[in-house]
Write a protein that holds these residues in place. Structure first.
Motif, PDB file in Angstrom:
ATOM      1  N   SER A  14       0.838  -1.206   0.000  1.00  8.63           N
ATOM      2  CA  SER A  14       0.000   0.000   0.000  1.00  8.63           C
ATOM      3  C   SER A  14       0.868   1.249   0.000  1.00  8.63           C
ATOM      4  O   SER A  14       0.558   2.234  -0.677  1.00  8.63           O
ATOM      5  CB  SER A  14      -0.909   0.033   1.232  1.00  8.63           C
ATOM      6  N   LEU A  15       1.947   1.206   0.738  1.00  9.68           N
ATOM      7  CA  LEU A  15       2.844   2.352   0.811  1.00  9.68           C
ATOM      8  C   LEU A  15       3.628   2.549  -0.484  1.00  9.68           C
ATOM      9  O   LEU A  15       4.056   3.665  -0.783  1.00  9.68           O
ATOM     10  CB  LEU A  15       3.811   2.190   1.982  1.00  9.68           C
ATOM     11  N   ALA A  16       3.795   1.488  -1.248  1.00 12.61           N
ATOM     12  CA  ALA A  16       4.570   1.569  -2.493  1.00 12.61           C
ATOM     13  C   ALA A  16       3.761   2.129  -3.660  1.00 12.61           C
ATOM     14  O   ALA A  16       4.327   2.456  -4.696  1.00 12.61           O
ATOM     15  CB  ALA A  16       5.102   0.185  -2.857  1.00 12.61           C
ATOM     16  N   ARG A  17       2.474   2.256  -3.496  1.00 13.66           N
ATOM     17  CA  ARG A  17       1.625   2.766  -4.578  1.00 13.66           C
ATOM     18  C   ARG A  17       1.779   4.267  -4.726  1.00 13.66           C
ATOM     19  O   ARG A  17       2.345   4.945  -3.880  1.00 13.66           O
ATOM     20  CB  ARG A  17       0.175   2.401  -4.287  1.00 13.66           C
ATOM     21  N   SER A  18       1.226   4.780  -5.802  1.00 11.34           N
ATOM     22  CA  SER A  18       1.295   6.232  -6.023  1.00 11.34           C
ATOM     23  C   SER A  18       0.229   6.939  -5.186  1.00 11.34           C
ATOM     24  O   SER A  18      -0.735   6.332  -4.752  1.00 11.34           O
ATOM     25  CB  SER A  18       1.103   6.547  -7.504  1.00 11.34           C
ATOM     26  N   GLY A  19       0.438   8.224  -4.983  1.00 13.59           N
ATOM     27  CA  GLY A  19      -0.498   9.034  -4.209  1.00 13.59           C
ATOM     28  C   GLY A  19       0.210   9.700  -3.055  1.00 13.59           C
ATOM     29  O   GLY A  19       1.357   9.372  -2.734  1.00 13.59           O
ATOM     30  N   PRO A  20      -0.460  10.627  -2.409  1.00 13.71           N
ATOM     31  CA  PRO A  20       0.143  11.319  -1.270  1.00 13.71           C
ATOM     32  C   PRO A  20       0.468  10.337  -0.137  1.00 13.71           C
ATOM     33  O   PRO A  20      -0.305   9.417   0.144  1.00 13.71           O
ATOM     34  CB  PRO A  20      -0.939  12.316  -0.837  1.00 13.71           C
ATOM     35  N   ILE A  21       1.605  10.548   0.507  1.00 16.33           N
ATOM     36  CA  ILE A  21       2.075   9.631   1.546  1.00 16.33           C
ATOM     37  C   ILE A  21       1.070   9.494   2.685  1.00 16.33           C
ATOM     38  O   ILE A  21       0.877   8.403   3.215  1.00 16.33           O
ATOM     39  CB  ILE A  21       3.469  10.057   2.087  1.00 16.33           C
ATOM     40  N   LYS A  22       0.406  10.563   3.039  1.00 20.51           N
ATOM     41  CA  LYS A  22      -0.547  10.483   4.147  1.00 20.51           C
ATOM     42  C   LYS A  22      -1.728   9.585   3.811  1.00 20.51           C
ATOM     43  O   LYS A  22      -2.190   8.819   4.656  1.00 20.51           O
ATOM     44  CB  LYS A  22      -1.024  11.882   4.544  1.00 20.51           C
ATOM     45  N   GLU A  23      -2.208   9.659   2.573  1.00 23.93           N
ATOM     46  CA  GLU A  23      -3.313   8.779   2.151  1.00 23.93           C
ATOM     47  C   GLU A  23      -2.868   7.325   2.113  1.00 23.93           C
ATOM     48  O   GLU A  23      -3.592   6.428   2.535  1.00 23.93           O
ATOM     49  CB  GLU A  23      -3.842   9.198   0.778  1.00 23.93           C
ATOM     50  N   ARG A  24      -1.664   7.079   1.604  1.00 22.45           N
ATOM     51  CA  ARG A  24      -1.143   5.712   1.539  1.00 22.45           C
ATOM     52  C   ARG A  24      -0.940   5.143   2.935  1.00 22.45           C
ATOM     53  O   ARG A  24      -1.206   3.975   3.192  1.00 22.45           O
ATOM     54  CB  ARG A  24       0.166   5.675   0.756  1.00 22.45           C
ATOM     55  N   LEU A  25      -0.479   5.984   3.843  1.00 20.78           N
ATOM     56  CA  LEU A  25      -0.253   5.553   5.219  1.00 20.78           C
ATOM     57  C   LEU A  25      -1.570   5.204   5.913  1.00 20.78           C
ATOM     58  O   LEU A  25      -1.678   4.163   6.580  1.00 20.78           O
ATOM     59  CB  LEU A  25       0.484   6.648   5.979  1.00 20.78           C
ATOM     60  N   ALA A  26      -2.574   6.043   5.739  1.00 24.41           N
ATOM     61  CA  ALA A  26      -3.889   5.765   6.322  1.00 24.41           C
ATOM     62  C   ALA A  26      -4.475   4.479   5.737  1.00 24.41           C
ATOM     63  O   ALA A  26      -5.034   3.647   6.463  1.00 24.41           O
ATOM     64  CB  ALA A  26      -4.831   6.935   6.090  1.00 24.41           C
ATOM     65  N   ASP A  27      -4.312   4.278   4.427  1.00 27.86           N
ATOM     66  CA  ASP A  27      -4.792   3.061   3.771  1.00 27.86           C
ATOM     67  C   ASP A  27      -4.063   1.836   4.307  1.00 27.86           C
ATOM     68  O   ASP A  27      -4.681   0.806   4.595  1.00 27.86           O
ATOM     69  CB  ASP A  27      -4.592   3.181   2.259  1.00 27.86           C
ATOM     70  N   ALA A  28      -2.755   1.934   4.453  1.00 29.10           N
ATOM     71  CA  ALA A  28      -1.963   0.810   4.966  1.00 29.10           C
ATOM     72  C   ALA A  28      -2.416   0.427   6.372  1.00 29.10           C
ATOM     73  O   ALA A  28      -2.526  -0.752   6.706  1.00 29.10           O
ATOM     74  CB  ALA A  28      -0.478   1.162   4.958  1.00 29.10           C
ATOM     75  N   TYR A  29      -2.712   1.431   7.188  1.00 28.45           N
ATOM     76  CA  TYR A  29      -3.159   1.136   8.549  1.00 28.45           C
ATOM     77  C   TYR A  29      -4.546   0.495   8.548  1.00 28.45           C
ATOM     78  O   TYR A  29      -4.744  -0.567   9.124  1.00 28.45           O
ATOM     79  CB  TYR A  29      -3.181   2.393   9.431  1.00 28.45           C
ATOM     80  N   ARG A  30      -5.491   1.153   7.899  1.00 30.10           N
ATOM     81  CA  ARG A  30      -6.877   0.670   7.941  1.00 30.10           C
ATOM     82  C   ARG A  30      -7.041  -0.726   7.350  1.00 30.10           C
ATOM     83  O   ARG A  30      -7.784  -1.551   7.894  1.00 30.10           O
ATOM     84  CB  ARG A  30      -7.782   1.624   7.175  1.00 30.10           C
ATOM     85  N   ASN A  31      -6.395  -0.973   6.220  1.00 26.79           N
ATOM     86  CA  ASN A  31      -6.611  -2.235   5.511  1.00 26.79           C
ATOM     87  C   ASN A  31      -5.670  -3.361   5.917  1.00 26.79           C
ATOM     88  O   ASN A  31      -5.924  -4.515   5.549  1.00 26.79           O
ATOM     89  CB  ASN A  31      -6.499  -2.005   4.002  1.00 26.79           C
ATOM     90  N   HIS A  32      -4.595  -3.035   6.645  1.00 21.53           N
ATOM     91  CA  HIS A  32      -3.627  -4.087   6.958  1.00 21.53           C
ATOM     92  C   HIS A  32      -3.131  -4.046   8.405  1.00 21.53           C
ATOM     93  O   HIS A  32      -3.281  -5.021   9.128  1.00 21.53           O
ATOM     94  CB  HIS A  32      -2.438  -4.006   5.986  1.00 21.53           C
ATOM     95  N   LEU A  33      -2.548  -2.932   8.807  1.00 23.17           N
ATOM     96  CA  LEU A  33      -1.917  -2.883  10.129  1.00 23.17           C
ATOM     97  C   LEU A  33      -2.926  -3.039  11.262  1.00 23.17           C
ATOM     98  O   LEU A  33      -2.606  -3.628  12.301  1.00 23.17           O
ATOM     99  CB  LEU A  33      -1.133  -1.582  10.293  1.00 23.17           C
ATOM    100  N   ALA A  34      -4.115  -2.531  11.084  1.00 24.19           N
ATOM    101  CA  ALA A  34      -5.141  -2.654  12.121  1.00 24.19           C
ATOM    102  C   ALA A  34      -5.533  -4.115  12.349  1.00 24.19           C
ATOM    103  O   ALA A  34      -6.041  -4.460  13.418  1.00 24.19           O
ATOM    104  CB  ALA A  34      -6.376  -1.839  11.744  1.00 24.19           C
ATOM    105  N   LEU A  35      -5.261  -4.972  11.371  1.00 24.51           N
ATOM    106  CA  LEU A  35      -5.624  -6.386  11.464  1.00 24.51           C
ATOM    107  C   LEU A  35      -4.531  -7.250  12.074  1.00 24.51           C
ATOM    108  O   LEU A  35      -4.737  -8.443  12.302  1.00 24.51           O
ATOM    109  CB  LEU A  35      -5.973  -6.919  10.067  1.00 24.51           C
TER     110      LEU A  35
END
Length: 139
Positions: A14-35
């Motif tokens: 998720s962090l390796a994808r394109s887009g703003p770092i803050k959005e990628r970080l939030a996505d990485a947390y919600r979809n993976h790290l929280a689990l």
């Protein structure tokens, strides 16, 4: 159900994808790290994982947002980069742990091969299919 290793891999991707770092970080947390259950991680990585988790959920959310969104919103880009690096380091450490565990398992298999009573180690091979000639004259 995914393993902690798979969730950390997903977060790194998720962090390796394109887009703003803050959005990628939030996505990485919600979809993976929280689990990820910290108790499923090797003991050496638990403190770093908890620090990363805390760094992403430390702010009190405003109405209509969660703690991750509030935290990421208040982070500087540099702070977001540092937390993202922490996630990638955790994934790399898990990959090293998995590789080391596999190496130990291979060593145990080789030790079992040595204990067959001979001084020469038994070579363990995958099964090889029998080759059948397609020509009648060679059969």
């Amino acid at each position: 159900m995914s393993t902690a290793w798979e969730q950390l891999e997903g977060a790194a991707l998720s962090l390796a994808r394109s887009g703003p770092i803050k959005e990628r970080l939030a996505d990485a947390y919600r979809n993976h790290l929280a689990l990820v259950n910290a108790n499923e991680l090797p003991a050496a990585l638990r403190a770093e994982f908890r620090a990363c988790h805390d760094a992403l959920t430390r702010e009190r959310p405003l109405r209509g947002e969660d703690a991750v969104r509030a935290t990421v919103r208040k982070m500087s880009s540099r702070e977001a980069d540092e937390v993202a690096c922490c996630v990638v380091r955790l994934f790399a450490a898990m990959a090293r742990e998995a590789w080391a565990a596999a190496a130990v398992a291979r060593a145990e298999v080789l030790d079992a091969g040595l204990s067959n009573g001979s001084a020469v180690p038994r070579v363990l091979r995958k099964s090889v299919p029998e080759v059948i000639s397609l020509y009648a004259g060679e059969a």
